[in-house]
Motif scaffolding. Structure first.
Motif, PDB file in Angstrom:
ATOM      1  N   ALA A   1      34.342  39.426  36.923  1.00  0.00           N
ATOM      2  CA  ALA A   1      35.307  39.069  35.705  1.00  0.00           C
ATOM      3  C   ALA A   1      35.565  40.461  35.120  1.00  0.00           C
ATOM      4  CB  ALA A   1      34.308  38.241  34.627  1.00  0.00           C
ATOM      5  N   ASN A   2      36.857  40.460  34.938  1.00  0.00           N
ATOM      6  CA  ASN A   2      37.740  41.761  34.366  1.00  0.00           C
ATOM      7  C   ASN A   2      38.799  41.527  33.565  1.00  0.00           C
ATOM      8  OD1 ASN A   2      38.834  44.321  34.104  1.00  0.00           O
ATOM      9  ND2 ASN A   2      37.068  45.029  35.504  1.00  0.00           N
ATOM     10  N   VAL A   3      39.127  42.138  32.593  1.00  0.00           N
ATOM     11  CA  VAL A   3      40.457  41.875  31.971  1.00  0.00           C
ATOM     12  C   VAL A   3      41.716  42.227  32.993  1.00  0.00           C
ATOM     13  CG1 VAL A   3      40.088  42.057  29.601  1.00  0.00           C
ATOM     14  CG2 VAL A   3      40.330  44.112  31.048  1.00  0.00           C
ATOM     15  N   ASP A   4      41.432  42.902  33.983  1.00  0.00           N
ATOM     16  CA  ASP A   4      42.465  43.250  34.977  1.00  0.00           C
ATOM     17  C   ASP A   4      42.012  42.290  36.378  1.00  0.00           C
ATOM     18  OD1 ASP A   4      43.714  44.408  37.085  1.00  0.00           O
ATOM     19  OD2 ASP A   4      43.348  46.254  36.809  1.00  0.00           O
ATOM     20  N   ILE A   5      42.836  41.413  36.542  1.00  0.00           N
ATOM     21  CA  ILE A   5      42.649  40.521  37.817  1.00  0.00           C
ATOM     22  C   ILE A   5      42.471  41.221  39.111  1.00  0.00           C
ATOM     23  CG2 ILE A   5      43.237  38.308  36.361  1.00  0.00           C
ATOM     24  CD1 ILE A   5      45.950  38.533  38.073  1.00  0.00           C
ATOM     25  N   VAL A   6      43.325  42.116  39.165  1.00  0.00           N
ATOM     26  CA  VAL A   6      43.262  42.794  40.518  1.00  0.00           C
ATOM     27  C   VAL A   6      41.761  43.603  40.689  1.00  0.00           C
ATOM     28  CG1 VAL A   6      44.573  44.355  42.015  1.00  0.00           C
ATOM     29  CG2 VAL A   6      46.037  43.313  40.476  1.00  0.00           C
ATOM     30  N   THR A   7      41.687  44.031  39.558  1.00  0.00           N
ATOM     31  CA  THR A   7      40.112  44.810  39.642  1.00  0.00           C
ATOM     32  C   THR A   7      38.986  43.723  40.037  1.00  0.00           C
ATOM     33  OG1 THR A   7      40.902  46.498  38.409  1.00  0.00           O
ATOM     34  CG2 THR A   7      38.434  46.198  38.471  1.00  0.00           C
ATOM     35  N   ALA A   8      39.156  42.605  39.078  1.00  0.00           N
ATOM     36  CA  ALA A   8      38.184  41.453  39.258  1.00  0.00           C
ATOM     37  C   ALA A   8      38.144  41.030  40.532  1.00  0.00           C
ATOM     38  CB  ALA A   8      38.421  40.542  38.173  1.00  0.00           C
ATOM     39  N   SER A   9      39.429  40.944  41.286  1.00  0.00           N
ATOM     40  CA  SER A   9      39.608  40.242  42.700  1.00  0.00           C
ATOM     41  C   SER A   9      38.647  41.220  43.570  1.00  0.00           C
ATOM     42  CB  SER A   9      41.038  40.243  42.980  1.00  0.00           C
ATOM     43  OG  SER A   9      41.557  39.544  42.033  1.00  0.00           O
TER      44      SER A   9
END
Ligand code: KIV
Ligand code: ZN
Length: 498
Positions: free
Chosen positions: A478-486
Motif C-alpha cells: 500500500a502506498n500513496v504512489d500506486i506505481v510504487t505500491a504495484s
C-alpha cells in the motif's frame, strides 16, 4: 447411467458480440485452448462471413484445438455457408450452424417473408451445409416467441433435410422456465423424427431466466446447452456455463452429467474476464469474488466448524482455493487467526490479542476488513523484515505521446541491481524492468489496485498474484504512489518464490 449433456460454448461468438469485448486471433486461440482444457464439447469459434478477422479466427482455432467440435455460424445464405465451410477446413470435427428467424416478428419485420417460404429456406440451407460437413446444426432464431405448432413443422423439416442438432433459441430472453420447458416438451412429443437429432437450448438472460430456462430445457429433453463463460453475451448476456454445469453437478437427483473439468472453471472465468476486459460482478454465482465469501459472525463460525453448514459447493471443485471469511466487527479471534494463517501469518497468544484489538479498532471505522487491510494492519511491518527483494529506487516516465519507461533498482541481500524497460503503461514498464532484474519466468495471474477510501490523495492498495512453475504467489503493498505500491507488491510476490 446418467444422461450426458453436451456443452456448446459460444463465448467466442455470441459472447464476443458484446461491445468492447472483441478479441484478436491470438487471444481467441488462448481462450479456445482453455475451453478445451475445461472440457467443452463444442466451441463456436465465430461467424466467418462477418469479417476477415472472424474467418481467420475460425481457421486458427480449428488448427489449435483437437478435442472439441469447432462450429461456425452462418445465416441461411449460400455464401455464408460456403465461407464457413472454407474456414472449417482444418477442423478435426467441424460443424456448420445455420438458421433463420421463425417468430412472427422475424418473419414479417426482419425477413419480409411468410411461414412457408421460411421453411423452404431453412431446408435449403441445411441441405446446402450438408454438402460440406456431416454435422449441421439448425437454429430457429427467436424460437422463444415462435408458435409451438409452427416451430414443430420447421424442426421436423430441417431434421428431414439432415440437421444433426436443432437449436431452440430464446433469442430475446423473454420466456419463463415453465414456458421454455413446455416448448422443448412439445417438440419432443410432436416432432415425429426428433430422435434423429439432439435438441439444443440457447437462452438469453434478459429477464434473468437464462440458467433456469436452460435447465428446464434439459429436464424436458434437450441434451445440448449453449452457454458462455461468465454468462457473457449481448444485452443481459447468455446462459452462463459455470451455473448450468455446477447446477447439474450439485443436483445428483437430476441424474445428468457433463465432461467439464470443473476445477478449470475459475481459471477460465478469469482468463475470459481479463482478455475481454469485462469484470465479473462480485456476487455472480460460482465465479464472483464473493461467491464463496462469508461475512457474518454466525456464518463464519458455521463455515469454520463445517464448510457445508453454509456452502453447497466445495470451492475447490471450481478451482477456488478455499472459502473466504470476510472479517467485520462481528468476527471473533478464531476467524481473525484463521484468516491470518491463510495469508501466511502465524500468530498466537499475546500477539494475536494485540492484532485483534487493532483489528476491532479498524473494524469500527470500516464496514468490512479485507485481506489487504489485514496486510496493512499486521503485514506491512512483517513484510519489511521478510521481503528479500526491496525496492530502492523507482523512476517512471509517462504521459501523452511518451513511451512509458521505468528504471527500477532493487536491493537483494545488500547488492543493488538496476534495470530500465518500457511498456504499455508505467506499471507495465516497471514490471518489465523487475522481470529483467529477477530473471525468473513469472506470469501475472491477477493484479488489483484499489483506493482505501476515495480521495485522489489516498493510499492505493495493490495486490498481485503471480505464477511460477505452476505455483501461485501472492504479494501486497500500500502506498500513496500506486506505481510504487504495484512494484512493491510484485516484488513481495516474487520474494515468496523462495
Ligand atoms: O440468440 C440467438 O438466436 C442466436 C442464434 C444466432 C443462434 O445467437
Ligand atoms: Zn444468441
Amino acid at each position: 447411467m446418467s444422461d450426458r449433456v453436451y456443452i456448446f460454448d459460444t463465448t467466442l461468438r455470441d459472447g464476443e458480440q458484446v461491445p468492447g469485448c472483441q478479441l484478436n486471433t491470438i487471444e481467441k486461440i488462448e481462450v479456445a485452448r482453455q475451453l478445451e482444457k475445461l472440457g467443452v464439447d463444442v466451441i463456436e469459434a465465430g461467424f466467418p462471413i462477418s469479417s476477415p478477422g472472424d474467418f481467420n479466427s475460425v481457421v486458427e482455432i480449428s488448427k489449435a484445438v483437437t478435442n472439441p467440435t469447432i462450429c461456425a455460424l452462418t445465416r441461411a445464405v449460400k455464401k455464408d455457408i460456403e465461407v464457413a465451410a472454407d474456414a472449417l477446413k482444418f477442423a478435426k470435427k467441424g460443424r456448420i450452424h445455420t438458421g433463420i428467424g421463425t417468430s412472427p416478428y422475424h418473419i414479417k419485420y426482419k425477413l419480409n417473408s411468410n411461414e412457408e417460404e421460411i421453411i423452404e429456406r431453412a431446408i435449403e440451407a441445411v441441405k446446402y451445409a450438408k454438402r460440406f460437413v456431416e454435422d449441421v446444426e439448425f437454429y430457429a432464431e427467436d424460437a422463444g416467441r415462435t408458435d409451438n405448432e409452427y416451430l414443430a413443422r420447421v424442426i421436423e423439416a430441417v431434421i428431414k433435410a439432415g440437421a444433426t442438432v436443432v437449436n431452440i433459441p430464446d433469442t430475446t430472453g423473454y420466456t419463463l422456465p415453465t414456458e421454455y420447458g413446455a416448448k422443448i416438451a412439445y417438440l419432443v412429443n410432436n416432432v415425429p423424427n426428433i430422435d434423429k437429432a439432439v435438441i439444443s437450448t440457447h437462452c438469453h438472460n434478459d429477464l434473468g431466466m437464462a440458467t433456469a430456462n436452460t435447465l428446464t430445457g434439459v429436464m424436458n429433453g434437450a441434451r445440448q446447452v449453449e452457454v458462455t463463460i461468465n454468462g457473457l453475451g449481448e444485452r443481459a448476456g447468455n446462459t452462463s456455463l459455470e451455473e448450468v454445469v455446477m447446477a447439474i453437478k450439485s443436483h445428483h437427483d437430476l441424474d445428468y452429467e457433463t465432461e467439464i473439468d470443473t476445477k478449470q472453471i475459475i481459471k477460465t472465468s478469469k482468463l475470459v474476464s481479463t482478455l475481454m476486459r469485462m469484470p465479473v460482478q462480485p456476487n455472480k454465482a460460482i465465479v464472483g469474488r464473493n461467491a464463496f465469501a462469508h461475512s457474518s459472525g454466525i456464518h463464519q463460525d458455521g463455515v469454520l466448524k463445517n464448510r457445508e453448514n453454509y456452502e453447497i459447493i466445495d470451492p475447490a471443485e471450481v478451482g477456488v482455493r478455499e472459502s473466504s471469511i470476510v472479517l467485520t466487527a462481528r468476527s471473533g479471534r478464531a476467524a481473525l487467526k484463521h484468516r491470518l494463517h491463510v495469508l501466511g501469518y502465524e500468530v498466537e497468544g499475546e500477539e494475536l490479542n494485540k492484532i485483534y484489538e487493532k483489528f476491532l479498532d479498524l473494524a469500527d471505522k470500516k464496514k468490512d476488513i479485507t485481506d489487504e487491510d489485514l496486510e496493512v494492519l499486521v503485514g506491512a511491518e512483517k513484510q519489511k523484515v521478510d521481503t528479500a527483494l526491496k525496492l530502492e529506487f523507482l523512476q517512471v516516465l509517462c504521459g501523452k505521446s511518451t513511451i512509458p519507461t521505468a528504471t527500477v533498482s532493487v536491493n537483494f541481500n545488500g547488492d543493488i541491481f538496476t534495470e530500465t524497460a518500457s511498456g504499455n503503461g508505467p506499471i507495465d514498464a516497471a514490471f518489465s524492468a523487475v522481470k529483467n532484474l529477477v530473471k525468473r519466468k513469472v506470469h501475472l495471474e491477477e493484479f488489483l489496485i484499489q483506493a482505501i477510501t476515495r480521495g485522489s490523495d489516498d493510499q492505493g492498495k495493490v495486490h498481485v498474484q503471480i505464477e511460477h512453475k505452476g505455483v501461485s504467489y501472492y504479494g501486497f503493498s500500500a502506498n500513496v504512489d500506486i506505481v510504487t505500491a504495484s512494484v512493491e507488491a510484485f516484488l513481495d510476490a516474487i520474494s515468496k518464490i523462495g
